[in-house]
Design a protein around this motif. Structure first.
Motif, PDB file in Angstrom:
ATOM      1  N   PRO A  65      43.268  42.698  38.610  1.00 57.26           N
ATOM      2  CA  PRO A  65      42.136  42.520  37.689  1.00 57.26           C
ATOM      3  C   PRO A  65      40.814  42.811  38.387  1.00 57.26           C
ATOM      4  O   PRO A  65      40.587  42.401  39.524  1.00 57.26           O
ATOM      5  CB  PRO A  65      42.233  41.035  37.296  1.00 57.26           C
ATOM      6  CG  PRO A  65      43.643  40.639  37.613  1.00 57.26           C
ATOM      7  CD  PRO A  65      44.049  41.473  38.797  1.00 57.26           C
TER       8      PRO A  65
ATOM      9  N   GLN B 244      38.006  41.533  37.766  1.00 57.84           N
ATOM     10  CA  GLN B 244      37.300  40.276  37.980  1.00 57.84           C
ATOM     11  C   GLN B 244      37.661  39.668  39.334  1.00 57.84           C
ATOM     12  O   GLN B 244      36.799  39.159  40.045  1.00 57.84           O
ATOM     13  CB  GLN B 244      37.636  39.296  36.854  1.00 57.84           C
ATOM     14  CG  GLN B 244      36.876  37.979  36.932  1.00 57.84           C
ATOM     15  CD  GLN B 244      37.191  37.067  35.769  1.00 57.84           C
ATOM     16  OE1 GLN B 244      37.989  37.401  34.893  1.00 57.84           O
ATOM     17  NE2 GLN B 244      36.565  35.901  35.750  1.00 57.84           N
ATOM     18  N   SER B 245      38.936  39.746  39.694  1.00 55.17           N
ATOM     19  CA  SER B 245      39.374  39.207  40.986  1.00 55.17           C
ATOM     20  C   SER B 245      38.850  40.054  42.135  1.00 55.17           C
ATOM     21  O   SER B 245      38.486  39.528  43.195  1.00 55.17           O
ATOM     22  CB  SER B 245      40.903  39.153  41.034  1.00 55.17           C
ATOM     23  OG  SER B 245      41.421  38.286  40.047  1.00 55.17           O
TER      24      SER B 245
ATOM     25  N   HIS C 164      36.074  41.797  42.133  1.00 56.14           N
ATOM     26  CA  HIS C 164      34.635  41.549  42.271  1.00 56.14           C
ATOM     27  C   HIS C 164      34.376  40.309  43.113  1.00 56.14           C
ATOM     28  O   HIS C 164      33.431  40.274  43.915  1.00 56.14           O
ATOM     29  CB  HIS C 164      33.986  41.403  40.891  1.00 56.14           C
ATOM     30  CG  HIS C 164      33.548  42.704  40.295  1.00 56.14           C
ATOM     31  ND1 HIS C 164      32.424  43.372  40.710  1.00 56.14           N
ATOM     32  CD2 HIS C 164      34.103  43.476  39.331  1.00 56.14           C
ATOM     33  CE1 HIS C 164      32.280  44.492  40.019  1.00 56.14           C
ATOM     34  NE2 HIS C 164      33.293  44.588  39.177  1.00 56.14           N
ATOM     35  N   ALA C 165      35.206  39.290  42.945  1.00 53.52           N
ATOM     36  CA  ALA C 165      35.040  38.071  43.747  1.00 53.52           C
ATOM     37  C   ALA C 165      35.313  38.340  45.222  1.00 53.52           C
ATOM     38  O   ALA C 165      34.785  37.653  46.104  1.00 53.52           O
ATOM     39  CB  ALA C 165      35.985  36.988  43.231  1.00 53.52           C
TER      40      ALA C 165
ATOM     41  N   VAL D 135      42.176  41.902  30.004  1.00 55.57           N
ATOM     42  CA  VAL D 135      41.066  42.118  30.934  1.00 55.57           C
ATOM     43  C   VAL D 135      41.177  43.499  31.571  1.00 55.57           C
ATOM     44  O   VAL D 135      42.259  44.088  31.643  1.00 55.57           O
ATOM     45  CB  VAL D 135      41.048  41.036  32.035  1.00 55.57           C
ATOM     46  CG1 VAL D 135      40.913  39.658  31.429  1.00 55.57           C
ATOM     47  CG2 VAL D 135      42.308  41.115  32.895  1.00 55.57           C
TER      48      VAL D 135
ATOM     49  N   TYR E 287      40.088  32.617  45.660  1.00 57.03           N
ATOM     50  CA  TYR E 287      40.201  34.063  45.467  1.00 57.03           C
ATOM     51  C   TYR E 287      41.665  34.491  45.526  1.00 57.03           C
ATOM     52  O   TYR E 287      42.090  35.395  44.791  1.00 57.03           O
ATOM     53  CB  TYR E 287      39.404  34.808  46.532  1.00 57.03           C
ATOM     54  CG  TYR E 287      37.906  34.595  46.455  1.00 57.03           C
ATOM     55  CD1 TYR E 287      37.318  33.988  45.353  1.00 57.03           C
ATOM     56  CD2 TYR E 287      37.076  34.994  47.494  1.00 57.03           C
ATOM     57  CE1 TYR E 287      35.947  33.789  45.275  1.00 57.03           C
ATOM     58  CE2 TYR E 287      35.698  34.806  47.428  1.00 57.03           C
ATOM     59  CZ  TYR E 287      35.148  34.194  46.319  1.00 57.03           C
ATOM     60  OH  TYR E 287      33.795  34.005  46.259  1.00 57.03           O
TER      61      TYR E 287
ATOM     62  N   SER F 176      43.605  33.523  42.246  1.00 54.93           N
ATOM     63  CA  SER F 176      43.455  34.413  41.090  1.00 54.93           C
ATOM     64  C   SER F 176      44.420  35.594  41.136  1.00 54.93           C
ATOM     65  O   SER F 176      44.656  36.242  40.109  1.00 54.93           O
ATOM     66  CB  SER F 176      42.014  34.935  41.018  1.00 54.93           C
ATOM     67  OG  SER F 176      41.730  35.798  42.114  1.00 54.93           O
TER      68      SER F 176
END
Length: 247
Positions: free
Chosen positions: A9, A11-12, A14-15, A47, A152, A155
């Motif tokens: 993902p 989103q993961s 980006h973290a 997502v 992190y 996720s």
């Protein structure tokens, strides 16, 4: 390449930008340059995600394998490639005989590369536990500072195919991982990546970050000591604003 569906993902990711050394807008400036490696997709959850477009066998070599390939472990690594032995993780488990005996048995288990398909392995077996240790070891090896936040990793837990309560692996194998609870944040580090609190083989980006931190910290110290060190342009601008207000 370690993900179960070869997908992660966005989103993961980006973290994890800071830990992996990715630019802020990597999905716009970096990914389009390597369309033969990656593609954008929608995950089953809806997502946005990044999928591996092509498998490159030369990248499917773990840090543990590369470490054992040369040097003193060269002969043992060649035996491992022929299926005659296994690879051992770094040791350092204290002096208790029971702990040493248990870890020796763990080390004798076959080493499963984090890039191999693990769906055929019994999820409750010791072999799967060693495979999970190998995945976490490899993931931390890929980070710039050889560490990341536990959340992190959580996720990506399902995609990495590691157990739900994977945090216990960090305390169960203290010779491999170091768990920090500072600043109310759980951070896990690769123990072999550090010596006396410093990185053994710092990534070039680490040195750049250290220089930037030094510049910023030095500037803050000077600013607190003497207002005369404020740049002349700022002083002139402030005087100009005051004169306008007087009029």
């Amino acid at each position: 390449m370690m993900m179960r569906s070869r997908t992660a993902p966005l989103q993961s990711l980006h973290a994890l930008k800071w830990d992996l050394g990715l630019p802020d807008n990597f999905e716009k400036v970096l990914i389009p340059r390597y369309q033969d490696h990656f593609s954008f997709v929608k995950a089953p959850s809806g997502v946005s995600a990044l999928r591996l477009a092509g498998w490159h066998e030369e990248f499917a070599v773990s840090a543990l394998e590369r470490c054992n390939e040369g040097g003193e472990m060269g002969d043992e690594y060649r035996q491992f490639k022929r299926g005659q032995t296994t690879l051992a993780f770094p040791r350092g488990y204290g002096a208790q005989k029971k702990v040493r005996a248990w870890m020796e048995e763990f080390q004798k288990l076959p080493y499963i590369s984090p890039y191999e398909d693990s769906r055929h392995i019994d999820p409750n077996s010791e072999l799967m536990e060693k495979r999970a240790v190998g995945v976490l070891h490899e993931f931390l090896s890929l980070t710039i500072h050889k560490k990341t936040k536990r959340n992190y990793l959580r996720s990506l837990r399902e995609e990495l195919n590691i157990p739900h309560k994977f945090t216990r692996l960090f305390t169960r194998y203290p010779g491999i991982f170091y768990l920090s609870l500072k600043c109310k944040t759980t951070t896990v580090a690769l123990k072999e990546g550090y010596r006396r609190g410093k990185l053994v083989n710092p990534h070039p980006l680490v040195r750049i970050r250290q220089k930037f931190y030094h510049v910023m910290r030095t500037g803050l110290l000077y600013r607190g000591k003497d207002t005369n060190l404020i740049p002349r342009e700022d002083v002139l601008l402030k005087d100009s604003e005051n004169s306008v207000e007087d009029k």
